[in-house]
Design an enzyme around this catalytic site. Structure first.
Site, PDB file in Angstrom:
ATOM      1  N   ASN A 173       0.794  -1.231   0.000  1.00 54.68           N
ATOM      2  CA  ASN A 173       0.000   0.000   0.000  1.00 54.68           C
ATOM      3  C   ASN A 173       0.826   1.281   0.000  1.00 54.68           C
ATOM      4  OD1 ASN A 173      -2.463  -1.290  -0.157  1.00 54.68           O
ATOM      5  ND2 ASN A 173      -2.717  -1.390   2.052  1.00 54.68           N
ATOM      6  N   TYR A 174       1.640   1.513   1.038  1.00 54.33           N
ATOM      7  CA  TYR A 174       2.268   2.818   1.170  1.00 54.33           C
ATOM      8  C   TYR A 174       3.794   2.775   1.345  1.00 54.33           C
ATOM      9  CZ  TYR A 174      -2.625   3.264   2.491  1.00 54.33           C
ATOM     10  OH  TYR A 174      -3.974   3.153   2.524  1.00 54.33           O
ATOM     11  N   GLY A 175       4.353   1.648   1.771  1.00 56.60           N
ATOM     12  CA  GLY A 175       5.775   1.604   2.106  1.00 56.60           C
ATOM     13  C   GLY A 175       6.685   1.838   0.921  1.00 56.60           C
ATOM     14  N   ASP A 176       6.561   1.019  -0.125  1.00 62.46           N
ATOM     15  CA  ASP A 176       7.455   1.133  -1.272  1.00 62.46           C
ATOM     16  C   ASP A 176       7.283   2.472  -1.983  1.00 62.46           C
ATOM     17  OD1 ASP A 176       8.003  -1.411  -0.536  1.00 62.46           O
ATOM     18  OD2 ASP A 176       7.423  -2.370  -2.411  1.00 62.46           O
ATOM     19  N   ARG A 226       5.487   0.804  11.181  1.00 63.79           N
ATOM     20  CA  ARG A 226       5.753  -0.443  10.486  1.00 63.79           C
ATOM     21  C   ARG A 226       6.484  -0.140   9.176  1.00 63.79           C
ATOM     22  NH1 ARG A 226      -0.409  -1.235   8.201  1.00 63.79           N
ATOM     23  NH2 ARG A 226       0.069  -0.938   5.986  1.00 63.79           N
ATOM     24  N   GLU A 249       9.076   0.401   6.057  1.00 63.65           N
ATOM     25  CA  GLU A 249      10.352   1.103   5.916  1.00 63.65           C
ATOM     26  C   GLU A 249      10.206   2.616   5.978  1.00 63.65           C
ATOM     27  OE1 GLU A 249      13.880   1.716   2.581  1.00 63.65           O
ATOM     28  OE2 GLU A 249      13.086  -0.281   2.927  1.00 63.65           O
ATOM     29  N   ASP A 250       9.269   3.173   5.236  1.00 62.88           N
ATOM     30  CA  ASP A 250       9.154   4.631   5.196  1.00 62.88           C
ATOM     31  C   ASP A 250       8.812   5.189   6.568  1.00 62.88           C
ATOM     32  OD1 ASP A 250       9.020   7.195   3.770  1.00 62.88           O
ATOM     33  OD2 ASP A 250       6.894   7.099   4.250  1.00 62.88           O
ATOM     34  N   SER A 251       7.755   4.668   7.204  1.00 63.32           N
ATOM     35  CA  SER A 251       7.366   5.188   8.519  1.00 63.32           C
ATOM     36  C   SER A 251       8.409   4.855   9.581  1.00 63.32           C
ATOM     37  CB  SER A 251       5.996   4.643   8.931  1.00 63.32           C
ATOM     38  OG  SER A 251       5.981   3.235   8.940  1.00 63.32           O
TER      39      SER A 251
END
Length: 390
Positions: free
Chosen positions: A18-21, A284, A286-288
């Site tokens: 959803n949002y990480g990559d 949770r 990588e980005d956050s």
């Protein structure tokens, strides 16, 4: 003499979680465009998910330019023209379209076009092997070398994504306590006072989260848990008065001294400010995970579960680095809290939460110093540009 057909960079990203990559690649693309004046094409296969963190994005538009980056819809097969530029980045080992790989092959002629520098941007890791693999070439069947670019926490790795003015923005935000209350009001959250403990939660499913919420509800101080609709709530159904799909942003759910606030989705700048405004963050992916570190606040990292518990190896590698300059009692308490949360040990996670309260001042001081030590003055985008130039 060989030349490239263009100086632009192409980044391909397949949206997995959803949002990480896409969160990582969007931050990188913006920084390359805005701080290095590089023309960047960001190819994304799921614009619908991307739009959750970039509200100005039109998922129906196949090509659009936002904040200096040209965002292109990556369909299979590719239905937009691809022209090789100076650099080609495949994010997190996504499989490039055949049309792209075909265009990379060197052209043998009297004036050949030089293929782009081809990089595989890997996931962030604190493991020791990263230093040995960073920058290694891999010869491909089309005759072009692909280089492994490994983000990491040491000077022998690819570094960490961090905008040049991020820490100054954070410090200015945190210096004025009114900013956080103003943000909470903007997000539609009410009932939060300056002295209340505020915790942001962006986790996967885990019984440890339910155990902590029940503990906070029975505690002696007001606690506000800020949670967006998503996987975290899957662990909290027993605490909710309705089904998860009936929750709406701005809704408040109270139990004892705990108030759960349903967060609206926000853009990346808004999420950064949310992390800056909370006393503790549970994150949770990588980005956050990295943004929680840059927030200079204590946090729990809920790492994505892998077979044979290999995710715990990655977690331990990071915790060794993070705790290197932290007093033993504080380091051990924080380490055990993260392990208990990731191993879903409900009794242990509550016990360790109680333990870290006694070393909270130490943990906060360490959280403020860690970003300075971790960045080592050179961020990922700067190192990436230097790598390409060499």
């Amino acid at each position: 003499m060989t030349t490239t057909s263009s100086n632009h960079w192409d980044i391909f990203c397949a949206v997995v979680d959803n949002y990480g990559d896409i969160g990582v690649t969007w931050r990188l693309a913006k920084q390359l465009a805005n701080e290095f004046s590089i023309k960047v094409n960001l190819w994304v296969d799921d614009l619908g998910s991307f739009a959750h963190i970039l509200p100005t994005l039109d998922p129906a538009s196949h090509s659009q330019t936002i904040q200096g980056v040209t965002i292109k819809q990556w369909n299979q097969p590719l239905d937009l023209p691809y022209s090789p530029g100076a650099v080609l980045i495949e994010a997190f080992a996504c499989e490039l379209p055949d049309e792209v790989k075909t265009r990379l092959a060197p052209v043998k002629s009297t004036n050949p076009v030089k293929p782009p520098v081809w990089l595989n941007l890997e996931y962030l890791s604190a493991e020791d092997w990263v230093e040995g693999c960073h920058g290694l070439p891999s010869f491909q069947p089309n005759g072009v070398d692909k280089f492994f670019y490994m983000p990491g926490f040491t000077e022998k790795t690819g570094g960490l994504i961090c905008e040049s003015d991020l820490f100054a923005q954070r410090d200015a935000w945190q210096a004025d306590s009114a900013n956080r209350l103003s943000l909470f009001k903007k997000l539609g959250l009410s009932g939060i006072e300056q002295h209340h403990k505020v915790i942001s939660i962006f986790s996967y499913e885990t019984e440890a989260l339910s155990a902590l919420c029940q503990y906070w509800a029975k505690g002696s101080e007001p606690v506000h848990a800020l949670i967006p609709k998503g996987r975290s709530f899957n662990s909290l159904q027993s605490l909710l008065p309705c089904d998860i799909d009936q929750l709406v942003p701005g809704q408040q759910l109270s139990q004892g001294n705990l108030t759960i606030h349903v967060l609206p989705m926000t853009d990346q700048q808004g999420y950064d400010r949310l992390l800056w405004s909370c006393d503790f963050n549970i994150v949770r992916g990588e980005d956050s995970f990295l943004r929680a570190q840059w927030a200079a606040r204590p946090f729990i990292w809920h790492i994505y579960q892998q077979e044979d518990d290999y995710h715990l190896v990655k977690l331990e590698a990071f915790m060794r680095l993070y705790c290197d300059n932290l007093a033993f009692e504080s380091a051990e308490g924080w380490r055990q809290l993260n392990l208990a949360f990731n191993q879903q040990r409900t009794d242990a996670v509550v016990e360790q939460w109680q333990n870290i309260n006694s070393v909270g001042v130490d943990l906060l001081a360490h959280a403020k110093q860690w970003p300075i030590d971790a960045l080592k003055t050179v961020d990922l985008a700067s190192r990436l540009v230097q790598f390409v130039q060499k």
